[in-house]
Each structure stands twice: as structure tokens, then as C-alpha cells.
Design a protein around this motif. Sequence first.
Motif, PDB file in Angstrom:
ATOM      1  N   ALA A 248      -1.385  -1.478  -1.007  1.00 44.73           N
ATOM      2  CA  ALA A 248      -0.532  -0.473  -1.630  1.00 44.73           C
ATOM      3  C   ALA A 248      -0.878   0.897  -1.052  1.00 44.73           C
ATOM      4  CB  ALA A 248      -0.746  -0.460  -3.143  1.00 44.73           C
TER       5      ALA A 248
ATOM      6  N   CYS B 266       4.553   4.267  -1.715  1.00 45.82           N
ATOM      7  CA  CYS B 266       5.401   3.089  -1.973  1.00 45.82           C
ATOM      8  C   CYS B 266       4.819   2.098  -2.971  1.00 45.82           C
ATOM      9  CB  CYS B 266       5.698   2.372  -0.649  1.00 45.82           C
ATOM     10  SG  CYS B 266       6.615   3.364   0.548  1.00 45.82           S
ATOM     11  N   TRP B 267       3.722   2.431  -3.638  1.00 43.45           N
ATOM     12  CA  TRP B 267       3.046   1.465  -4.499  1.00 43.45           C
ATOM     13  C   TRP B 267       3.961   0.886  -5.576  1.00 43.45           C
ATOM     14  CZ3 TRP B 267       2.518   1.963  -9.733  1.00 43.45           C
ATOM     15  CH2 TRP B 267       2.759   3.236 -10.271  1.00 43.45           C
ATOM     16  N   ARG B 268       4.902   1.690  -6.076  1.00 44.84           N
ATOM     17  CA  ARG B 268       5.781   1.220  -7.154  1.00 44.84           C
ATOM     18  C   ARG B 268       6.638   0.027  -6.736  1.00 44.84           C
ATOM     19  NH1 ARG B 268       5.532   6.637  -7.733  1.00 44.84           N
ATOM     20  NH2 ARG B 268       4.902   7.423  -9.755  1.00 44.84           N
ATOM     21  N   SER B 269       6.875  -0.122  -5.434  1.00 41.30           N
ATOM     22  CA  SER B 269       7.687  -1.245  -4.963  1.00 41.30           C
ATOM     23  C   SER B 269       6.928  -2.562  -5.097  1.00 41.30           C
ATOM     24  CB  SER B 269       8.106  -1.044  -3.499  1.00 41.30           C
ATOM     25  OG  SER B 269       7.008  -1.272  -2.633  1.00 41.30           O
TER      26      SER B 269
ATOM     27  N   LYS C 292       5.283  -4.083  -2.854  1.00 42.48           N
ATOM     28  CA  LYS C 292       5.516  -4.931  -1.680  1.00 42.48           C
ATOM     29  C   LYS C 292       4.329  -5.023  -0.735  1.00 42.48           C
ATOM     30  CE  LYS C 292      10.466  -4.050  -1.735  1.00 42.48           C
ATOM     31  NZ  LYS C 292      11.594  -3.470  -1.006  1.00 42.48           N
TER      32      LYS C 292
ATOM     33  N   TYR D  39       1.755  -4.608   2.508  1.00 41.66           N
ATOM     34  CA  TYR D  39       1.800  -4.525   3.964  1.00 41.66           C
ATOM     35  C   TYR D  39       1.754  -5.901   4.606  1.00 41.66           C
ATOM     36  CZ  TYR D  39       0.506   0.326   3.157  1.00 41.66           C
ATOM     37  OH  TYR D  39       0.485   1.621   2.729  1.00 41.66           O
TER      38      TYR D  39
ATOM     39  N   CYS E 275       4.306  -1.245   6.344  1.00 40.61           N
ATOM     40  CA  CYS E 275       4.695  -1.171   4.941  1.00 40.61           C
ATOM     41  C   CYS E 275       5.976  -1.986   4.750  1.00 40.61           C
ATOM     42  CB  CYS E 275       4.928   0.283   4.530  1.00 40.61           C
ATOM     43  SG  CYS E 275       5.511   0.458   2.826  1.00 40.61           S
ATOM     44  N   ARG E 276       5.937  -2.911   3.808  1.00 39.29           N
ATOM     45  CA  ARG E 276       7.104  -3.755   3.533  1.00 39.29           C
ATOM     46  C   ARG E 276       8.210  -2.987   2.822  1.00 39.29           C
ATOM     47  NH1 ARG E 276       3.339  -8.703   1.934  1.00 39.29           N
ATOM     48  NH2 ARG E 276       3.515  -9.782   3.872  1.00 39.29           N
ATOM     49  N   ASN E 277       7.903  -1.817   2.314  1.00 36.60           N
ATOM     50  CA  ASN E 277       8.909  -1.046   1.598  1.00 36.60           C
ATOM     51  C   ASN E 277       9.632  -0.075   2.526  1.00 36.60           C
ATOM     52  OD1 ASN E 277      10.207  -0.310  -0.963  1.00 36.60           O
ATOM     53  ND2 ASN E 277       9.246   1.657  -0.592  1.00 36.60           N
ATOM     54  N   CYS E 278       8.881   0.748   3.254  1.00 38.77           N
ATOM     55  CA  CYS E 278       9.521   1.792   4.071  1.00 38.77           C
ATOM     56  C   CYS E 278       9.489   1.489   5.567  1.00 38.77           C
ATOM     57  CB  CYS E 278       8.892   3.155   3.801  1.00 38.77           C
ATOM     58  SG  CYS E 278       7.215   3.351   4.449  1.00 38.77           S
TER      59      CYS E 278
ATOM     60  N   CYS F 162       1.732   7.249   3.006  1.00 31.72           N
ATOM     61  CA  CYS F 162       2.034   5.808   3.008  1.00 31.72           C
ATOM     62  C   CYS F 162       0.936   4.999   3.689  1.00 31.72           C
ATOM     63  CB  CYS F 162       3.390   5.562   3.678  1.00 31.72           C
ATOM     64  SG  CYS F 162       4.049   3.919   3.358  1.00 31.72           S
TER      65      CYS F 162
END
Length: 174
Positions: free
Chosen positions: A99, A103-106, A108, A110, A119-122, A138
Motif C-alpha cells: 500500500a 492509493c491505499w484506499r483502493s 489493490k 503492487y 501500483c495496481r491502482n494508478c 505513491c
Amino acid sequence: MYFPQDVPTNSTLSRIARTSLVFLILAMTLVVVALGACDNSEPAKPVSVAPGADHVSFATGIFDDHKARHYMHHTADGLLIRYFILKSSDNVIRAAFDACDVCWRSGKGYYQDGDHMVCRNCGRRFASVKVNEVRGGCNPAPLARTVKNGRLIIKLKDIEAGRQYFDFRRGGRS
């Protein structure tokens, strides 16, 4: 000049719309498959902790292939904290929470792509040699670790200090 046979009928338009939709779904499926192919990481493994232990320990040799390994720690109150460990291209064994501050809230985390964690989110990419070195933004949130007698040691208190990134019940970080 106007010819009635040149005007598309509803059935023709419907057939064109269905064909377009099929191609759109096919294209989206190919994109999802291609993105999934980049994520070659294995699922996170739960780490067993001996009763009364204050740390987890790993043989350093398991990281010699430079592949990131994802792990999970279950806290006493049921929270699941995820982290990863990898040997970077400069041969340093590094650990970080799965995390970041952004982006921790996602939830998702790495995945590894060559010498980078992504990062799987951004989609931002981070060189392996920067894991544990660069903080904030991030970047994967650093996790303290030590190497002693061929073992990587991570204290449970350091793992549990990362709970802010995984406590979605209370909104997480304050």
C-alpha cells in the motif's frame, strides 16, 4: 436524388449496433487480459507466527531470484495487513507494505514487472532499488527489516504499525 432503399432500416442499425458492441467487448477483454498478463505475482501467503513470538523470519535465499513475494499478517483484532519482500537489482532485500500514502484506499497494492513494482491502482512504476528508500506519495510504504545470520527478520510491531493502510472499517489513515 433520394432513394428509399438507401435509408438504413431499424434492423440494419440494430445489426450494426450489435456487431459494434461485440467488437467493443472483445477489445475490452483483450485489454484486461493484456493487463493481467503483466501481473505475474503469486497470491499473498499468510505467515504463521509462533505463540509469544515478536517477529517473523524468512530464509534470505528464497529471495535470490529477485521475485517479489507477497505476505499477509492477521492481527489479533482480525485486520489483514499485506506486505511484500523482494531482493532488488542491487542485491538488497527490501520490504514494504502492499500500500502507499496515495492509493491505499483502493486496497489493490503492487505487482512486479521486471525490476519495478507497479501500483495496481494508478499504474505508477517504482524501481526495486527505491523500495524502502523513498517514502510518501505513491511509493510503497517502507517496512523496517533486518538481516541476521541468513534470515530476514521483521518485527510484528513494525508490521502492525502499517495497519493504517489496511483498516477500511474505520476509514484508515487519520
